[in-house]
Design an enzyme around this catalytic site. Structure first.
Site, mmCIF file in Angstrom:
data_model
loop_
_atom_site.group_PDB
_atom_site.id
_atom_site.type_symbol
_atom_site.label_atom_id
_atom_site.label_comp_id
_atom_site.label_asym_id
_atom_site.label_seq_id
_atom_site.Cartn_x
_atom_site.Cartn_y
_atom_site.Cartn_z
ATOM 1 N N VAL A 174 -102.357 -4.978 19.765
ATOM 2 C CA VAL A 174 -101.608 -4.007 18.965
ATOM 3 C C VAL A 174 -100.377 -3.534 19.738
ATOM 4 C CG1 VAL A 174 -101.729 -1.784 17.758
ATOM 5 C CG2 VAL A 174 -103.773 -3.246 17.901
ATOM 6 N N LEU A 175 -99.239 -3.462 19.041
ATOM 7 C CA LEU A 175 -97.998 -2.920 19.594
ATOM 8 C C LEU A 175 -97.787 -1.520 19.054
ATOM 9 C CD1 LEU A 175 -95.204 -3.135 21.027
ATOM 10 C CD2 LEU A 175 -94.337 -4.144 18.898
ATOM 11 N N GLY A 182 -99.537 7.937 24.799
ATOM 12 C CA GLY A 182 -100.565 6.929 24.569
ATOM 13 C C GLY A 182 -101.767 7.396 23.788
ATOM 14 N N THR A 200 -91.951 3.188 25.349
ATOM 15 C CA THR A 200 -91.433 4.549 25.291
ATOM 16 C C THR A 200 -90.122 4.617 26.044
ATOM 17 O OG1 THR A 200 -91.878 6.873 25.877
ATOM 18 C CG2 THR A 200 -92.792 5.200 27.318
ATOM 19 N N GLU A 204 -91.463 10.378 31.925
ATOM 20 C CA GLU A 204 -92.532 11.369 32.099
ATOM 21 C C GLU A 204 -93.743 11.005 31.241
ATOM 22 O OE1 GLU A 204 -92.847 14.261 33.922
ATOM 23 O OE2 GLU A 204 -91.043 13.760 35.047
ATOM 24 N N CYS A 357 -89.157 24.373 11.437
ATOM 25 C CA CYS A 357 -89.724 23.122 10.930
ATOM 26 C C CYS A 357 -90.956 23.391 10.072
ATOM 27 C CB CYS A 357 -90.065 22.192 12.085
ATOM 28 S SG CYS A 357 -88.629 21.483 12.914
#
Length: 387
Positions: A174-175, A182, A200, A204, A357
């Site tokens: 899986v990508l 993660g 990513t 960090e 938001c």
């Protein structure tokens, strides 16, 4: 402006009711908001010039004047919910805002070089900071709250929903495009026995993600998505498409198409907007997500043409309101730990970000979509899952 000067600003009820004050007062009254009112969603001015600053600079002036302590509101989420339901922002047409949108339209603000800016400015803010705000798996995307009572449970429910939509099975490769710390890869490897590769643009995030996923068949790569060129059984991208930009949608889909096995599935999870135009906001661009852009359904659909079949489209944007409110609660509780390294202006900025938001999702001004895509000619029928 230093924290002490913010706290010492005097409260002024409209600076003598200038023409700008009266106009802003009239606009806000259409949303049921009072200037210098006492209700939780009312706007209380603390110095002169607030109305002029907002009317001159739009969303940028509104956000910056709050950060500077020029005005307060007990419940910013309720303020923005009312503001957006009444469509007040569309009533303020500004050359400054128009230039921001034209700049984003004319230029590619999400080139491979620019892609790293948001990692440095936002995602590299500090792992301890995000760990205090997020769930235990550090999932920085919308949770799925159906049948869930806590943030931890709601985020695991979302991760499991993604796994089931993809039909994950042991041994699959899986990508994860935009893998963050993660959380999805860790969950999928532990619960479904798959192998994962995640990319990513945050050093960090990768460093902590590697620690958290130690011992699992998971590989982190610090790379831009455009560099990918290998096959995977499944592809997932949760909360990264907002950084791609409309000039790169076709390129992004080309990458996913070339990396997906012929019988594979691709799940794209993204925030989206309702209206045409350009999905950028000057304040959000300057302070939170440099070069960010929200897509429309039509834009995603066009990018899929001649590349993918849409198997499923699921909107659970209302769940982001509750997610953001949970993050804000955690942030407020944890703030004393970070107050010495992050100043009062940052606290107000971050509070404004989370709560504006939340109000936008509550007003259904923006959405959360999960698209499940396949390559043309894939055999079988995509199963519709019970959530």
């Amino acid at each position: 402006m230093e924290p002490q000067s913010i706290q010492s600003l005097p409260r002024e009820a409209g600076a003598g009711h200038s023409a700008a004050y009266r106009y802003l007062e009239s606009l806000l009254s259409e949303a049921g908001i009072q200037l210098d009112g006492s209700r939780p969603w009312d706007m209380r001015l603390r110095r002169a010039g607030v109305a002029e600053r907002i009317l001159a600079q739009g969303s940028l002036g509104l956000g910056e004047s709050y950060m500077d302590g020029w005005w307060d509101c007990d419940h910013l989420d309720q303020f923005f919910d009312r503001l957006l339901r009444a469509d007040i922002p569309s009533r303020v047409r500004l050359w400054a805002v128009a230039w921001h949108h034209l700049r984003a339209r004319w230029f590619n603000l999400q080139t491979e070089d620019r892609a790293w800016e948001v990692g440095r400015a936002h995602y590299d803010l500090g792992n301890d900071f995000y760990a205090a705000m997020l769930d235990r798996r550090m999932t920085y995307t919308c949770a799925f709250w159906q049948n869930a009572g806590t943030l931890d449970a709601a985020q695991e429910h979302k991760l499991d929903l993604v796994c089931r939509k993809l039909g994950l099975a042991p041994g699959m490769r899986v990508l994860d495009i935009g893998c963050g710390w993660g959380s999805f890869m860790q969950f999928a490897a532990e619960r479904y026995g798959v192998q994962c590769v995640g990319v990513t643009i945050s050093a960090e995030q990768m460093a902590l993600g590697q620690q958290r996923c130690a011992g699992l068949p998971i590989e982190f790569r610090l790379a831009d998505y455009r560099t990918l060129n290998e096959r995977f059984d499944r592809i997932v991208s949760i909360g990264m498409f907002e950084h791609v930009g409309h000039k790169n949608y076709a390129t992004y889909m080309d990458v996913a198409q070339r990396c997906l096995a012929d019988d594979g599935l691709f799940l794209l999870h993204t925030i989206g907007r309702n209206e045409h135009g350009h999905g950028t906001d000057p304040w959000m661009h300057r302070y939170i997500f440099p070069n960010g852009e929200l897509p429309t359904v039509a834009q995603v659909g066009r990018a899929c043409e001649d590349r993918f079949v849409m198997e499923d489209l699921h909107n659970f944007g209302a769940d982001y309101d509750r997610t953001l409110m949970a993050w804000h609660h955690n942030f407020a509780q944890a703030w004393p730990r970070f107050a010495s390294q992050l100043d009062e202006r940052f606290r107000r900025m971050w509070r404004y970000y989370l709560l504006c938001c939340a109000g936008a999702f509550r007003a259904r001004d923006i959405q959360v979509w999960q698209w499940v895509l396949s390559k043309p000619g894939r055999s079988g029928v995509y199963p519709r899952l019970a959530s």
